[in-house]
Scaffold this motif. Sequence first.
Motif, PDB file in Angstrom:
ATOM      1  N   PRO A 169       0.813  -1.227   0.000  1.00 44.75           N
ATOM      2  CA  PRO A 169       0.000   0.000   0.000  1.00 44.75           C
ATOM      3  C   PRO A 169       0.844   1.273   0.000  1.00 44.75           C
ATOM      4  N   PHE A 170       1.922   1.289   0.776  1.00 44.21           N
ATOM      5  CA  PHE A 170       2.824   2.448   0.776  1.00 44.21           C
ATOM      6  C   PHE A 170       3.369   2.695  -0.625  1.00 44.21           C
ATOM      7  N   ALA A 171       3.822   1.622  -1.291  1.00 45.24           N
ATOM      8  CA  ALA A 171       4.419   1.776  -2.617  1.00 45.24           C
ATOM      9  C   ALA A 171       3.395   2.287  -3.631  1.00 45.24           C
ATOM     10  N   ALA A 172       2.164   1.786  -3.557  1.00 44.68           N
ATOM     11  CA  ALA A 172       1.128   2.228  -4.484  1.00 44.68           C
ATOM     12  C   ALA A 172       0.798   3.706  -4.275  1.00 44.68           C
ATOM     13  N   LEU A 173       0.698   4.125  -3.015  1.00 39.43           N
ATOM     14  CA  LEU A 173       0.413   5.528  -2.721  1.00 39.43           C
ATOM     15  C   LEU A 173       1.591   6.424  -3.078  1.00 39.43           C
ATOM     16  N   PHE A 174       2.809   5.902  -2.921  1.00 41.78           N
ATOM     17  CA  PHE A 174       3.999   6.676  -3.273  1.00 41.78           C
ATOM     18  C   PHE A 174       3.971   7.065  -4.745  1.00 41.78           C
ATOM     19  N   GLU A 175       3.535   6.148  -5.599  1.00 42.37           N
ATOM     20  CA  GLU A 175       3.476   6.431  -7.028  1.00 42.37           C
ATOM     21  C   GLU A 175       2.535   7.593  -7.331  1.00 42.37           C
ATOM     22  N   ARG A 176       1.544   7.820  -6.450  1.00 41.28           N
ATOM     23  CA  ARG A 176       0.576   8.911  -6.645  1.00 41.28           C
ATOM     24  C   ARG A 176       0.903  10.122  -5.764  1.00 41.28           C
ATOM     25  N   SER A 177       2.076  10.093  -5.114  1.00 45.54           N
ATOM     26  CA  SER A 177       2.478  11.172  -4.199  1.00 45.54           C
ATOM     27  C   SER A 177       1.416  11.419  -3.134  1.00 45.54           C
ATOM     28  N   ASP A 178       0.837  10.324  -2.626  1.00 43.91           N
ATOM     29  CA  ASP A 178      -0.255  10.414  -1.656  1.00 43.91           C
ATOM     30  C   ASP A 178       0.019   9.483  -0.477  1.00 43.91           C
ATOM     31  N   HIS A 179       1.288   9.462  -0.035  1.00 42.25           N
ATOM     32  CA  HIS A 179       1.700   8.445   0.927  1.00 42.25           C
ATOM     33  C   HIS A 179       1.983   8.984   2.324  1.00 42.25           C
ATOM     34  N   VAL A 180       1.623  10.234   2.599  1.00 40.03           N
ATOM     35  CA  VAL A 180       1.939  10.831   3.899  1.00 40.03           C
ATOM     36  C   VAL A 180       1.258  10.066   5.026  1.00 40.03           C
ATOM     37  N   GLN A 181      -0.016   9.728   4.866  1.00 38.29           N
ATOM     38  CA  GLN A 181      -0.732   8.995   5.912  1.00 38.29           C
ATOM     39  C   GLN A 181      -0.113   7.615   6.135  1.00 38.29           C
ATOM     40  N   GLU A 182       0.275   6.972   5.055  1.00 34.49           N
ATOM     41  CA  GLU A 182       0.891   5.646   5.181  1.00 34.49           C
ATOM     42  C   GLU A 182       2.215   5.732   5.930  1.00 34.49           C
ATOM     43  N   LEU A 183       2.974   6.798   5.720  1.00 33.59           N
ATOM     44  CA  LEU A 183       4.221   6.976   6.457  1.00 33.59           C
ATOM     45  C   LEU A 183       3.943   7.145   7.953  1.00 33.59           C
ATOM     46  N   GLY A 184       2.871   7.848   8.281  1.00 36.80           N
ATOM     47  CA  GLY A 184       2.502   7.980   9.680  1.00 36.80           C
ATOM     48  C   GLY A 184       2.161   6.635  10.310  1.00 36.80           C
ATOM     49  N   GLN A 185       1.469   5.789   9.571  1.00 40.51           N
ATOM     50  CA  GLN A 185       1.140   4.453  10.076  1.00 40.51           C
ATOM     51  C   GLN A 185       2.406   3.612  10.240  1.00 40.51           C
ATOM     52  N   LEU A 186       3.354   3.779   9.320  1.00 42.54           N
ATOM     53  CA  LEU A 186       4.626   3.073   9.446  1.00 42.54           C
ATOM     54  C   LEU A 186       5.374   3.507  10.705  1.00 42.54           C
ATOM     55  N   ARG A 187       5.354   4.798  10.997  1.00 45.83           N
ATOM     56  CA  ARG A 187       6.008   5.274  12.223  1.00 45.83           C
ATOM     57  C   ARG A 187       5.378   4.651  13.461  1.00 45.83           C
ATOM     58  N   GLU A 188       4.058   4.595  13.481  1.00 46.12           N
ATOM     59  CA  GLU A 188       3.358   4.036  14.630  1.00 46.12           C
ATOM     60  C   GLU A 188       3.628   2.532  14.756  1.00 46.12           C
ATOM     61  N   MET A 209      12.644  -5.270  12.765  1.00 46.90           N
ATOM     62  CA  MET A 209      11.734  -4.945  11.659  1.00 46.90           C
ATOM     63  C   MET A 209      12.365  -5.191  10.295  1.00 46.90           C
ATOM     64  N   ASN A 210      11.637  -5.906   9.473  1.00 48.41           N
ATOM     65  CA  ASN A 210      11.935  -6.077   8.060  1.00 48.41           C
ATOM     66  C   ASN A 210      10.824  -5.409   7.255  1.00 48.41           C
ATOM     67  N   ALA A 211      11.002  -5.322   5.941  1.00 45.73           N
ATOM     68  CA  ALA A 211       9.952  -4.777   5.083  1.00 45.73           C
ATOM     69  C   ALA A 211      10.070  -5.403   3.705  1.00 45.73           C
ATOM     70  N   GLY A 212       8.937  -5.498   3.018  1.00 47.73           N
ATOM     71  CA  GLY A 212       8.982  -6.045   1.678  1.00 47.73           C
ATOM     72  C   GLY A 212       7.691  -5.858   0.919  1.00 47.73           C
ATOM     73  N   HIS A 213       7.802  -5.727  -0.349  1.00 47.90           N
ATOM     74  CA  HIS A 213       6.754  -5.699  -1.369  1.00 47.90           C
ATOM     75  C   HIS A 213       6.740  -4.366  -2.093  1.00 47.90           C
ATOM     76  N   ASP A 214       7.026  -4.436  -3.397  1.00 45.75           N
ATOM     77  CA  ASP A 214       6.975  -3.296  -4.311  1.00 45.75           C
ATOM     78  C   ASP A 214       7.943  -2.177  -3.933  1.00 45.75           C
ATOM     79  N   LEU A 215       9.033  -2.536  -3.268  1.00 43.30           N
ATOM     80  CA  LEU A 215      10.039  -1.539  -2.924  1.00 43.30           C
ATOM     81  C   LEU A 215      10.963  -1.306  -4.122  1.00 43.30           C
ATOM     82  N   THR A 216      11.345  -0.039  -4.304  1.00 41.59           N
ATOM     83  CA  THR A 216      12.136   0.360  -5.464  1.00 41.59           C
ATOM     84  C   THR A 216      13.194   1.375  -5.044  1.00 41.59           C
ATOM     85  N   SER A 218      13.216   4.306  -5.963  1.00 37.52           N
ATOM     86  CA  SER A 218      12.529   5.579  -5.768  1.00 37.52           C
ATOM     87  C   SER A 218      11.891   5.704  -4.387  1.00 37.52           C
ATOM     88  N   ASN A 219      11.245   4.627  -3.917  1.00 38.08           N
ATOM     89  CA  ASN A 219      10.494   4.767  -2.668  1.00 38.08           C
ATOM     90  C   ASN A 219      11.260   4.334  -1.417  1.00 38.08           C
TER      91      ASN A 219
END
Length: 260
Positions: A169-188, A209-216, A218-219
């Motif tokens: 979800p973060f990666a998909a929103l990043f492509e639309r420059s609409d990922h600020v809320q998702e970053l807040g959820q990641l911080r929490e 913590m690990n992370a994965g899926h649609d990482l590039t 750019s993001n």
Amino acid sequence: MLDEIAAVPTKLSVNLNAVAFLRNRRDMPWPNVVDIARLVLDAGAHGITVHPRPDQRHIRFSDVHDLAALIVSEYPEAEFNVEGYPSPDFLDLAMASKAHQVTLVPDDPSQSTSDHGWQVEKDHDLLYRAIGALHANGQRVSLFVDVRAADVLAAGGVGADRVEFYTGPFAALFERSDHVQELGQLREAAHAARQAGHNAQPGLRGLTMNAGHDLTLSNLPALKETVPDLAEVSIGHGITADALVMGFPEAVRRYLQVLS
């Protein structure tokens, strides 16, 4: 107030599923998954990830054994991460491989790729049994979770060593420059991971913590800035797409630069 955490280098584990999928389109032995693993490890990747599915549509069970043998014989400092749904057959395969890390994912066999994390409380008994068996086999366990603090805390309660944030979800929103809320959820979620009780090792606090899926390329900088103590990322599709243009060694070097 959320944590102020110093940045650390994040390890890169290259997922070879896309390579295996390309190989399986024809009855040919190439691209050779073991040869590509050598390429990325020689270029500096810290490990290899595979996600064998029951139909073996990309990574085959034989690949798991071949890659495990490669790590042991040629790259003893590298890590081997095997992902999958904790069915009896998968657990047998993962334990036989002696993978350093087993990442449990809630995939249905018909899914083309992972698209959600565990509802940890709902699946408590299944996960508790699987994690116990893997720990008894000397293996680290990571749970693939959505970016929700409640699931992260529950992962600590069920005995996981790590969580892997589902970053689709973060990666998909990043492509639309609409990922600020998702970053807040990641911080929490990251804050919850740092605070989580760790049942598997009494007295130790926090989940790695690990992370994965649609990482590039750019993001990843935004992800790293948000979770500076991210231990590891598993990247397959993005790095394989980049490798088609620049080759795997150069692609690995570019991702390592971003993650350092």
